[in-house]
Write a protein that holds these residues in place. Sequence first.
Motif, PDB file in Angstrom:
ATOM      1  N   ASN A  47     -15.002   6.489  -7.425  1.00 28.63           N
ATOM      2  CA  ASN A  47     -16.150   5.811  -8.039  1.00 28.63           C
ATOM      3  C   ASN A  47     -16.746   4.716  -7.161  1.00 28.63           C
ATOM      4  OD1 ASN A  47     -15.976   7.375 -10.369  1.00 28.63           O
ATOM      5  ND2 ASN A  47     -14.422   6.031 -11.230  1.00 28.63           N
ATOM      6  N   GLN A  48     -16.385   4.679  -5.888  1.00 32.14           N
ATOM      7  CA  GLN A  48     -16.920   3.664  -4.981  1.00 32.14           C
ATOM      8  C   GLN A  48     -17.453   4.343  -3.724  1.00 32.14           C
ATOM      9  OE1 GLN A  48     -15.347   2.510  -1.811  1.00 32.14           O
ATOM     10  NE2 GLN A  48     -14.216   4.434  -1.964  1.00 32.14           N
ATOM     11  N   LYS A  49     -18.233   3.619  -2.943  1.00 33.14           N
ATOM     12  CA  LYS A  49     -18.837   4.205  -1.730  1.00 33.14           C
ATOM     13  C   LYS A  49     -18.507   3.421  -0.463  1.00 33.14           C
ATOM     14  CE  LYS A  49     -22.099   6.982  -3.854  1.00 33.14           C
ATOM     15  NZ  LYS A  49     -21.335   8.029  -4.420  1.00 33.14           N
ATOM     16  N   LYS A  50     -17.828   2.295  -0.576  1.00 35.29           N
ATOM     17  CA  LYS A  50     -17.592   1.427   0.572  1.00 35.29           C
ATOM     18  C   LYS A  50     -16.528   1.977   1.521  1.00 35.29           C
ATOM     19  CE  LYS A  50     -16.428  -3.329   1.766  1.00 35.29           C
ATOM     20  NZ  LYS A  50     -16.125  -4.666   1.255  1.00 35.29           N
ATOM     21  N   TYR A  51     -15.438   2.501   0.991  1.00 31.21           N
ATOM     22  CA  TYR A  51     -14.298   2.928   1.805  1.00 31.21           C
ATOM     23  C   TYR A  51     -14.310   4.441   1.983  1.00 31.21           C
ATOM     24  CZ  TYR A  51     -12.786  -1.803   0.955  1.00 31.21           C
ATOM     25  OH  TYR A  51     -12.748  -3.172   0.887  1.00 31.21           O
ATOM     26  N   TYR A  52     -13.959   4.895   3.202  1.00 36.13           N
ATOM     27  CA  TYR A  52     -13.973   6.317   3.523  1.00 36.13           C
ATOM     28  C   TYR A  52     -12.643   7.002   3.241  1.00 36.13           C
ATOM     29  CZ  TYR A  52     -18.318   5.255   5.924  1.00 36.13           C
ATOM     30  OH  TYR A  52     -19.585   4.849   6.221  1.00 36.13           O
ATOM     31  N   THR A  53     -11.559   6.241   3.209  1.00 33.48           N
ATOM     32  CA  THR A  53     -10.249   6.842   2.972  1.00 33.48           C
ATOM     33  C   THR A  53      -9.563   6.160   1.800  1.00 33.48           C
ATOM     34  OG1 THR A  53      -9.071   5.327   4.456  1.00 33.48           O
ATOM     35  CG2 THR A  53      -9.976   7.341   5.445  1.00 33.48           C
ATOM     36  N   LEU A  54      -8.719   6.897   1.133  1.00 38.27           N
ATOM     37  CA  LEU A  54      -7.955   6.337   0.029  1.00 38.27           C
ATOM     38  C   LEU A  54      -7.041   5.230   0.530  1.00 38.27           C
ATOM     39  CD1 LEU A  54      -7.017   6.353  -2.931  1.00 38.27           C
ATOM     40  CD2 LEU A  54      -5.363   8.125  -2.298  1.00 38.27           C
ATOM     41  N   TYR A  55      -6.403   5.443   1.684  1.00 38.31           N
ATOM     42  CA  TYR A  55      -5.509   4.421   2.244  1.00 38.31           C
ATOM     43  C   TYR A  55      -6.262   3.117   2.494  1.00 38.31           C
ATOM     44  CZ  TYR A  55      -2.015   2.070   5.039  1.00 38.31           C
ATOM     45  OH  TYR A  55      -1.102   1.154   5.510  1.00 38.31           O
ATOM     46  N   GLY A  56      -7.439   3.210   3.097  1.00 34.70           N
ATOM     47  CA  GLY A  56      -8.238   2.016   3.370  1.00 34.70           C
ATOM     48  C   GLY A  56      -8.619   1.286   2.101  1.00 34.70           C
ATOM     49  N   TYR A  57      -8.964   2.036   1.067  1.00 32.02           N
ATOM     50  CA  TYR A  57      -9.325   1.442  -0.215  1.00 32.02           C
ATOM     51  C   TYR A  57      -8.129   0.725  -0.849  1.00 32.02           C
ATOM     52  CZ  TYR A  57     -10.687   1.050  -5.089  1.00 32.02           C
ATOM     53  OH  TYR A  57     -10.942   0.573  -6.348  1.00 32.02           O
ATOM     54  N   VAL A  58      -6.995   1.412  -0.884  1.00 30.10           N
ATOM     55  CA  VAL A  58      -5.793   0.828  -1.488  1.00 30.10           C
ATOM     56  C   VAL A  58      -5.348  -0.400  -0.697  1.00 30.10           C
ATOM     57  CG1 VAL A  58      -3.374   1.234  -2.097  1.00 30.10           C
ATOM     58  CG2 VAL A  58      -5.068   3.020  -2.493  1.00 30.10           C
ATOM     59  N   PHE A  59      -5.395  -0.311   0.639  1.00 30.82           N
ATOM     60  CA  PHE A  59      -5.009  -1.448   1.469  1.00 30.82           C
ATOM     61  C   PHE A  59      -5.880  -2.663   1.153  1.00 30.82           C
ATOM     62  CE2 PHE A  59      -5.266  -4.224   5.102  1.00 30.82           C
ATOM     63  CZ  PHE A  59      -3.947  -4.369   5.465  1.00 30.82           C
ATOM     64  N   ALA A  60      -7.182  -2.459   1.055  1.00 29.48           N
ATOM     65  CA  ALA A  60      -8.097  -3.569   0.763  1.00 29.48           C
ATOM     66  C   ALA A  60      -7.777  -4.205  -0.590  1.00 29.48           C
ATOM     67  CB  ALA A  60      -9.543  -3.084   0.792  1.00 29.48           C
TER      68      ALA A  60
ATOM     69  N   THR B 110       0.833  -1.203   0.000  1.00 27.63           N
ATOM     70  CA  THR B 110       0.000   0.000   0.000  1.00 27.63           C
ATOM     71  C   THR B 110       0.868   1.253   0.000  1.00 27.63           C
ATOM     72  OG1 THR B 110      -1.775  -1.148   1.152  1.00 27.63           O
ATOM     73  CG2 THR B 110      -1.791   1.251   1.270  1.00 27.63           C
ATOM     74  N   ALA B 111       1.879   1.275   0.847  1.00 33.63           N
ATOM     75  CA  ALA B 111       2.781   2.431   0.896  1.00 33.63           C
ATOM     76  C   ALA B 111       3.495   2.623  -0.435  1.00 33.63           C
ATOM     77  CB  ALA B 111       3.789   2.258   2.027  1.00 33.63           C
ATOM     78  N   THR B 112       3.917   1.521  -1.051  1.00 41.02           N
ATOM     79  CA  THR B 112       4.594   1.590  -2.352  1.00 41.02           C
ATOM     80  C   THR B 112       3.651   2.115  -3.423  1.00 41.02           C
ATOM     81  OG1 THR B 112       5.996  -0.268  -1.710  1.00 41.02           O
ATOM     82  CG2 THR B 112       5.881   0.246  -4.053  1.00 41.02           C
ATOM     83  N   ALA B 113       2.415   1.614  -3.430  1.00 40.99           N
ATOM     84  CA  ALA B 113       1.436   2.038  -4.437  1.00 40.99           C
ATOM     85  C   ALA B 113       1.094   3.512  -4.296  1.00 40.99           C
ATOM     86  CB  ALA B 113       0.170   1.191  -4.329  1.00 40.99           C
ATOM     87  N   LEU B 114       0.972   3.988  -3.066  1.00 43.19           N
ATOM     88  CA  LEU B 114       0.633   5.398  -2.864  1.00 43.19           C
ATOM     89  C   LEU B 114       1.812   6.322  -3.144  1.00 43.19           C
ATOM     90  CD1 LEU B 114      -1.647   5.117   0.285  1.00 43.19           C
ATOM     91  CD2 LEU B 114      -2.337   5.606  -2.070  1.00 43.19           C
ATOM     92  N   ALA B 115       3.022   5.811  -3.054  1.00 39.23           N
ATOM     93  CA  ALA B 115       4.201   6.622  -3.347  1.00 39.23           C
ATOM     94  C   ALA B 115       4.427   6.764  -4.846  1.00 39.23           C
ATOM     95  CB  ALA B 115       5.434   6.011  -2.695  1.00 39.23           C
ATOM     96  N   ASP B 116       3.963   5.793  -5.628  1.00 39.10           N
ATOM     97  CA  ASP B 116       4.111   5.821  -7.078  1.00 39.10           C
ATOM     98  C   ASP B 116       2.985   6.666  -7.674  1.00 39.10           C
ATOM     99  OD1 ASP B 116       4.877   5.214  -9.715  1.00 39.10           O
ATOM    100  OD2 ASP B 116       3.568   3.450  -9.760  1.00 39.10           O
ATOM    101  N   ALA B 117       3.324   7.745  -8.373  1.00 38.19           N
ATOM    102  CA  ALA B 117       2.337   8.688  -8.885  1.00 38.19           C
ATOM    103  C   ALA B 117       1.333   8.042  -9.838  1.00 38.19           C
ATOM    104  CB  ALA B 117       3.040   9.850  -9.577  1.00 38.19           C
TER     105      ALA B 117
END
Length: 96
Positions: free
Chosen positions: A76-89, A57-64
Amino acid sequence: MGLVESMSGKLCGHSDMYFFRKNGKVFSGKICYPSTKQPTAAQLAKRAKFKTARTNTATALADATQRAAYETAFKNQKKYYTLYGYVFAKEYEKIQ
């Protein structure tokens, strides 16, 4: 209560009290019956998977490029409240 509002995690290594933040509110909790057994193989495997997902997740968020793709999908989704939570999932799902 400014001190409590900024706290997160356990008070100290031997404490059974902890604080956490959810949706902008601070909550406290107490670990009532902590386990004293050694973790099982399944528990260790789950911890390793979680650790790998955090790293990915940290690697993905660091890559532009990856971050931009995830931000678009996140909007485009409604399940996750934060970008980090979405990317982690999403990264957790990728791990076998």
